[in-house]
Structures are given as structure tokens and as C-alpha cells.
Scaffold this active site. Structure first.
Site, PDB file in Angstrom:
ATOM      1  N   HIS A 121      -8.736  42.373  17.770  1.00  0.00           N
ATOM      2  CA  HIS A 121      -8.025  43.500  17.169  1.00  0.00           C
ATOM      3  C   HIS A 121      -6.609  43.652  17.714  1.00  0.00           C
ATOM      4  CE1 HIS A 121      -8.631  45.915  20.857  1.00  0.00           C
ATOM      5  NE2 HIS A 121      -9.798  45.293  20.908  1.00  0.00           N
ATOM      6  N   ASP A 122      -5.692  43.972  16.820  1.00  0.00           N
ATOM      7  CA  ASP A 122      -4.308  44.318  17.144  1.00  0.00           C
ATOM      8  C   ASP A 122      -3.489  43.165  17.705  1.00  0.00           C
ATOM      9  OD1 ASP A 122      -4.555  47.306  16.608  1.00  0.00           O
ATOM     10  OD2 ASP A 122      -6.080  47.039  18.147  1.00  0.00           O
ATOM     11  N   GLY A 139      -7.900  41.704  22.695  1.00  0.00           N
ATOM     12  CA  GLY A 139      -7.126  42.649  21.909  1.00  0.00           C
ATOM     13  C   GLY A 139      -5.686  42.775  22.368  1.00  0.00           C
TER      14      GLY A 139
END
Length: 258
Positions: A121-122, A139
């Protein structure tokens, strides 16, 4: 029935699929997915959530894109994955959508994402990057353009890998990798300038010479980092590559692989 979509594929109502996109057997495409022209999905690809895939990507079998992140702080917020053009995404790659930090995970253009890579994520992966088999981005990792990450290499959360840098296989990276350098080891340390990569990409002898000297100033002379940055600016006041190194280091939150 679109002749480019296999009869066993499941395409949710609402998905936006360009007419010439090829979707193989047993693929599953969610209702918020958008796939642009010239992209190919082999068999058993799953694309969910709000996922935007650009043009002329080739996505191999058993890839999973857009699933919820492996983050205990995620509570179902509206986030997405954005993938650019001309990427090759090999077997069993996983790319998870963002969280409320950035609200999206992004992959640029012309990247090679080899088998079993995980992009969490991200993360932000810029253009022309290579992630070898089993590389793992935790992340919030930021990978600048033309970076190469070796196989079986984990990258810690919030770490940045600078442009034209190369990380050796089976390294463990928990600090930022300075642009144009080669880093390796567990834990990863800067080894030298990525000379082979720079030559392949057309860097001049003068540019490489300056980068070699910058490496010595940062890593070999026992200077405090602040002192090294001052010397770099004084010695190379008009070198755009050195300027990028200075700016990159100044923005570091986790420190550099020194």
C-alpha cells in the site's frame, strides 16, 4: 461477447474495458476497474477495487491487483491503484491499493515487475524501474526512475530508492539508497556508484566522474553528512545529478545506506 475476452472471464458491470484489451481464461475484473487499450491479461488475473491500468501493459497469469492492503489501520477507505503504460507484470505479482496516507499505490511506465514481487500500500514506483523476482516493497516505499531492485530483497516501510540506483539481490534495505549508487548486503550498505547502469543509460564520462567523486565525499572521507553536502554543493555548483543527490539526502527521514 467481446472476442478478446475469454468466455470464462468474469467482468463486473461498471468495469471500463477498452475494445482491444485481451482478457484470458478465469480472470476476475471488479466493477471499479478501468483498463486502457492494448493491455493483455493472461489467465487467472484478479483486478479489484478502484484500479486504473493504462495502455499496452502485459499482465501474466495469477497476478493480483487492487486488493485491500495488509495494514491493520486500514478501515475500508476509498483508495486505489494506478498503473501506467507499457509495463510487464509477471506471474504471482501482488499490488495492493493505498491507505489514507496517500490513498493510492502507483506504478509508472515501462517497468518490469518480475514474478512474485509484492508492492504494498501507498508505494510509488516511477518509470523504467526493474523489480526482480521476489522483491518486496513494504508500505510507503518510493522507488525513483530507472532504479533496479534485486531478487529476494525486502525494502522497509518509508524507505526511498533513488534514481538510477541498484540494490543487489538478497539485500535487506532499511534506509534510503542514494541515487546513482549500488547498495548491497544485509543490512544494505552503499558499495559504489552504479557505473554499469549509468553507462547503459548514456551518462557521459564527465557525469560519471563527478558522481564517483561525490561518492567519495559522502561515503569515504569520514565527514559528517552535513559537511559532505556542503562540500558537494561547493565542488559541483552546476551539476544537476549532484543537486538531486543533495535534495534526496536532505529529505531523508530514515537516514541513508551509509
Amino acid at each position: 461477447m467481446n472476442k478478446n475476452i475469454h468466455e470464462t472471464a468474469i467482468i463486473a458491470a461498471g468495469a471500463k474495458i477498452a475494445d482491444d484489451v485481451k482478457i484470458g481464461p478465469y480472470c476476475i475484473i471488479g466493477p471499479q476497474v478501468s483498463i486502457d487499450s492494448g493491455t493483455v491479461l493472461e489467465s487467472h488475473v484478479v483486478v479489484e477495487g478502484e484500479t486504473i491500468i493504462g495502455k499496452k501493459n502485459y499482465i501474466f497469469s495469477f497476478v493480483s491487483i487492487g486488493k485491500v492492503p495488509q495494514d491493520l489501520k486500514f478501515h475500508g477507505e476509498e483508495t486505489r491503484v494506478v498503473i501506467g503504460d507499457n509495463n510487464k507484470i509477471r506471474e504471482f505479482v501482488t499490488i495492493h491499493r493505498g491507505t489514507e496516507d496517500r490513498f493510492e499505490t502507483t506504478v509508472g511506465n515501462n517497468c518490469l515487475i518480475m514474478a512474485y514481487v509484492h508492492i504494498a500500500h501507498d508505494c510509488m514506483v516511477e518509470d523504467n524501474c526493474i523489480l526482480a523476482n521476489g522483491a518486496t516493497l513494504a508500505g510507503h516505499v518510493y522507488v525513483e526512475e530507472y532504479a533496479v531492485i534485486g531478487g529476494l530483497t525486502p525494502i522497509h516501510q518509508f524507505v526511498r530508492v533513488g534514481r538510477h540506483a541498484m540494490v543487489g539481490g538478497a539485500s535487506a534495505v532499511n534506509q534510503d539508497v542514494v541515487p546513482y549508487t549500488l547498495a548491497e548486503g544485509n543490512k544494505a550498505r552503499a558499495a559504489y556508484i552504479n557505473i554499469t547502469g549509468l553507462k547503459r543509460r548514456g551518462f557521459t564520462e564527465e557525469e560519471i566522474k563527478n558522481l564517483r567523486e561525490s561518492y567519495k565525499i559522502i561515503f569515504k572521507r569520514g565527514l559528517k553528512l552535513e559537511e559532505a553536502l556542503v562540500q558537494l554543493k561547493e565542488k559541483f555548483p552546476d551539476d544537476k545529478n549532484i543537486d538531486h543527490i543533495i535534495a534526496f539526502i536532505k529529505k531523508s527521514k530514515r537516514g541513508i545506506t551509509r
